[in-house]
Design an enzyme around this catalytic site. Structure first.
Site, PDB file in Angstrom:
ATOM      1  CD  GLU A 134      -9.769   7.254   3.251  1.00 29.90           C
ATOM      2  OE1 GLU A 134      -8.920   6.461   2.812  1.00 29.90           O
ATOM      3  OE2 GLU A 134      -9.586   8.478   3.336  1.00 29.90           O
ATOM      4  CG  ASP A 148      -4.456  11.316   0.572  1.00 27.66           C
ATOM      5  OD1 ASP A 148      -3.980  12.456   0.732  1.00 27.66           O
ATOM      6  OD2 ASP A 148      -4.579  10.497   1.500  1.00 27.66           O
ATOM      7  CD  GLU A 183      -7.497  12.531   1.864  1.00 28.42           C
ATOM      8  OE1 GLU A 183      -7.195  12.187   3.029  1.00 28.42           O
ATOM      9  OE2 GLU A 183      -8.038  11.761   1.052  1.00 28.42           O
ATOM     10  CG  HIS A 233      -1.983   0.989   1.211  1.00 24.83           C
ATOM     11  ND1 HIS A 233      -3.107   0.875   0.410  1.00 24.83           N
ATOM     12  CD2 HIS A 233      -2.137   2.156   1.891  1.00 24.83           C
ATOM     13  CE1 HIS A 233      -3.899   1.902   0.597  1.00 24.83           C
ATOM     14  NE2 HIS A 233      -3.340   2.698   1.496  1.00 24.83           N
ATOM     15  CE  LYS A 292      -7.710   8.300   0.196  1.00 27.60           C
ATOM     16  NZ  LYS A 292      -7.801   8.964   1.512  1.00 27.60           N
ATOM     17  CE  LYS A 294      -7.491  10.272   7.770  1.00 27.77           C
ATOM     18  NZ  LYS A 294      -6.073  10.303   7.338  1.00 27.77           N
ATOM     19  CG  ASP A 339      -6.390  13.376   5.863  1.00 29.49           C
ATOM     20  OD1 ASP A 339      -6.888  13.180   6.985  1.00 29.49           O
ATOM     21  OD2 ASP A 339      -5.708  12.508   5.289  1.00 29.49           O
ATOM     22  CE  LYS A 385      -3.660   6.973   0.750  1.00 29.72           C
ATOM     23  NZ  LYS A 385      -3.833   7.988   1.810  1.00 29.72           N
TER      24      LYS A 385
END
Length: 390
Positions: A322, A193, A219, A18, A163, A268, A244, A165
């Site tokens: 998400e 993001d 983001e 990831h 989304k 979050k 964020d 990255k």
């Protein structure tokens, strides 16, 4: 009264790499808090972060150390009579440590909900939705792989919001990657993001190209320290700009909302400092006309369940969530997995968090992490979960 508080580090491999602008994850270290009471209840909380210290100022090991060294002795000595009094006590004596405080509050709310026989969402004001839509992050770093993954997710009715990255490659390369995916799945909502990787000038170039290509959400394109720059980008472009990393505790969120520094807030629970703080941030954003997005620290199922109890109470959630963290892990630590279906996640309805943790599995993985643990004893009579020697 609180009988014991155990903090466990539970490393679980991810199903694939990831990739973020700040790190590459191959496993997630869940930080789990297990609180047991003298009257037989057991609650669970989670304080998971991303990539050690590469993303936030708290790491799995610092969270465990601080809870074991400072939080646990204080709570066991003072024995606060409610979750609210416990969190007030911690705020009075312990500065910062938002992730650690979130885990403690979650476990106490789990116990409180079980004792009252109601879901945590009802302790937080009451749910207005029973399911939430869940985005999936495409983060393999390879365009063809990401396109194939997106199409498979749509076909399985697992996700239709994606989304990406970006930020670790040259801007034009990242933009080409994103727009190729947007073209391949034009019916899907696409966001990016940047994880603070761009300068303000780079963001102007990148956002202009992404906006022209039909991307729906940008983001945190620039540093969280550049609040004025984020507002300038929000005012300059039509595409929604989401804050964020810059959205932290309620006081910080209040200033962002009062200055309208972003179109959308990613909330979050760990970053906010707890479930009640995350609810407060959501309320402030709603009153200021700022849209909401349910963000994740890639928590496992405990933190994810806690998060959706919060997001279920938001009056509006127009940019969805998400909450896919458990799906990124190779192992599940619940007796029954969370209910992902029809592009979303069902909010648990049982008392407390509404989940049953597989205690044997959690302690097995925690022992493999080479962290010294309490000795296991017999199952708790009321909860059916294993207690520990304090």
């Amino acid at each position: 009264m609180i009988r014991s508080i155990d903090t466990l580090l539970v490393p679980i491999p991810t199903i694939r790499e990831h990739k973020l602008a700040c790190t590459v994850m191959r496993e997630q270290v869940l930080v789990l808090v297990h609180i047991q009471t003298e009257d037989g209840f057991a609650g669970w909380g989670e304080a998971t972060t991303i990539g050690g210290l590469s993303y936030a100022e708290e790491s799995p090991h610092s969270i465990k150390t601080n809870i074991d060294t400072y939080f646990t002795p204080l709570l066991l000595k003072e024995q606060p009579s409610s979750t609210a009094k416990a969190m007030q006590l911690l705020s009075l004596h312990i500065t910062g440590n938002r992730f650690a405080k979130c885990a403690i509050e979650t476990a106490l709310l789990d116990i409180e909900g079980q004792r009252l026989g109601i879901p945590v969402s009802e302790l937080l004001g009451g749910r207005v939705r029973d399911a939430i839509e869940v985005a999936w992050t495409l983060a393999s770093g390879d365009t063809a792989t990401d396109i194939a993954e997106a199409k498979e997710m749509v076909a399985q009715k697992r996700h239709r919001i994606f989304k990406l990255k970006i930020g670790s490659n040259p801007i034009l390369d990242d933009v080409a990657h994103v727009l190729a995916i947007k073209k391949a799945v034009p019916e899907c909502r696409i966001s990016v993001d940047v994880n603070q990787a761009w300068t303000e000038l780079e963001a102007m170039q990148g956002i202009s190209l992404l906006e022209a290509g039909g991307v729906d959400l940008i983001e945190q394109p620039i540093s969280m320290r550049n609040r004025a720059g984020l507002k300038r980008l929000k005012d300059r472009f039509d595409v929604a700009i989401m804050a964020d990393e810059i959205v932290q505790d309620p006081q910080n969120a209040f200033h962002l909302a009062s200055e309208h520094c972003a179109d959308v807030f990613a909330v979050k629970i760990n970053q906010a400092g707890g479930l009640k703080a995350a609810c407060l941030i959501g309320q402030m954003a709603h009153l200021a006309g700022i849209e909401l997005y349910g963000g994740t620290m890639l928590e496992g199922p405990i933190g994810t369940a806690a998060s959706v109890h919060v997001f279920a109470t938001y009056p509006s959630l127009n940019f969805d969530t998400e909450m896919f963290g458990p799906l990124l892990l190779t192992e599940d630590i619940l007796v029954r997995p969370l209910d992902y279906n029809n592009f979303g996640l069902t909010v648990p309805t049982g008392a407390g968090l509404g989940i049953e943790v597989d205690t044997d599995k959690v302690y097995y993985y925690a022992k493999r992490s080479n962290i010294t643990l309490p000795t296991m004893s017999q199952p708790n009579a009321k909860s059916g979960k294993f207690a520990t020697e304090s």
